[in-house]
Design an enzyme around this catalytic site. Structure first.
Site, PDB file in Angstrom:
ATOM      1  N   GLN A 294       5.614   6.561  12.823  1.00 36.01           N
ATOM      2  CA  GLN A 294       5.575   5.584  11.733  1.00 36.01           C
ATOM      3  C   GLN A 294       6.673   5.837  10.699  1.00 36.01           C
ATOM      4  OE1 GLN A 294       1.065   6.054  11.167  1.00 36.01           O
ATOM      5  NE2 GLN A 294       1.424   3.902  10.667  1.00 36.01           N
TER       6      GLN A 294
ATOM      7  N   CYS B 254      -3.716  -0.333   9.368  1.00 37.61           N
ATOM      8  CA  CYS B 254      -2.583   0.498   9.784  1.00 37.61           C
ATOM      9  C   CYS B 254      -1.453   0.313   8.785  1.00 37.61           C
ATOM     10  CB  CYS B 254      -2.138   0.068  11.180  1.00 37.61           C
ATOM     11  SG  CYS B 254      -0.771   1.059  11.807  1.00 37.61           S
ATOM     12  N   LEU B 255      -0.878   1.418   8.329  1.00 33.77           N
ATOM     13  CA  LEU B 255       0.199   1.334   7.342  1.00 33.77           C
ATOM     14  C   LEU B 255       1.421   0.604   7.909  1.00 33.77           C
ATOM     15  CD1 LEU B 255       0.007   4.920   5.783  1.00 33.77           C
ATOM     16  CD2 LEU B 255      -0.812   2.775   4.776  1.00 33.77           C
TER      17      LEU B 255
ATOM     18  N   HIS C  25      -6.943   6.644  16.274  1.00 33.63           N
ATOM     19  CA  HIS C  25      -5.931   5.674  15.842  1.00 33.63           C
ATOM     20  C   HIS C  25      -4.551   6.349  15.761  1.00 33.63           C
ATOM     21  CE1 HIS C  25      -4.556   2.279  13.055  1.00 33.63           C
ATOM     22  NE2 HIS C  25      -3.596   3.181  12.926  1.00 33.63           N
TER      23      HIS C  25
ATOM     24  N   HIS D 222      -0.810   6.172  18.192  1.00 31.69           N
ATOM     25  CA  HIS D 222       0.588   5.995  17.767  1.00 31.69           C
ATOM     26  C   HIS D 222       1.523   6.910  18.564  1.00 31.69           C
ATOM     27  CE1 HIS D 222       0.503   3.203  14.422  1.00 31.69           C
ATOM     28  NE2 HIS D 222      -0.445   3.871  13.791  1.00 31.69           N
TER      29      HIS D 222
HETATM   30 ZN    ZN Z   1      -1.625   3.095  12.309  1.00 31.85          ZN
END
Ligand code: ZN
Length: 165
Positions: free
Chosen positions: A50, A93-94, A135, A139
């Site tokens: 991310q 989710c960011l 979660h 990723h």
């Molecule tokens: Zn996420």
């Protein structure tokens, strides 16, 4: 330490399978930045891809928004056991701001991971912590919440995401 920019879906780096970390010392600086970034966002979990780093590491703190900090660093995490019981939890989710999805996952897991000191640990997680860890681990395999929905739910959520202000 610094707050890093968070990639937004559909950035292709969010769809890659991340590489194992050889030496936890190599990601110490990254981990500090990831905690700064997660708390500033504000979020309860953040995975390295991310912030554009394709390494198998995530940080989470499932309880800090409730007033108690329980930071956890997971390097090269592997789920070693899952419960038959499932739980549907609302996940945000960011990297997919302003939408949330109900995602069904095992309600309890055992997670093996290396911590920031290089110690291999195994922890049994339940409730929101179990959801959060699954979660974040997704990723590291290039999966986001869209990939956990039925085709119809996915289409609806993608449309909602694209229409966001
Ligand atoms: Zn996420």
């Amino acid at each position: 330490m610094s707050v890093l920019p968070i990639l937004t879906w559909p950035d292709t780096r969010l769809s890659q399978v991340c590489q194992p970390v050889d030496d936890p010392g190599d990601v110490a600086h990254l981990i500090a930045d990831m905690f700064d970034t997660m708390y500033a966002a504000p979020g309860r979990g953040l995975a390295a891809p991310q912030v554009g780093i394709l390494a198998r590491v995530f940080v989470m703190d499932p309880t800090w928004k409730d007033g108690e900090k329980t930071p956890m660093v997971c390097i090269n995490p592997v789920i070693t056991e899952t419960s038959e019981d499932e739980r549907v939890g609302e996940e945000a989710c960011l990297s997919i701001p302003n939408v949330a999805a109900d995602v069904r996952r095992p309600s309890e897991i055992t997670l093996a991971y290396t911590d920031q000191d290089g110690v291999r640990r195994e922890e049994h997680l339940t409730g929101f912590a179990a959801t959060c860890a699954q979660h974040e681990l997704d990723h590291l395999d290039g999966l986001v919440i869209f990939d956990r929905l039925s085709p119809e739910e996915r289409t609806n959520l993608e449309a909602k995401f694209e229409a966001r202000a």
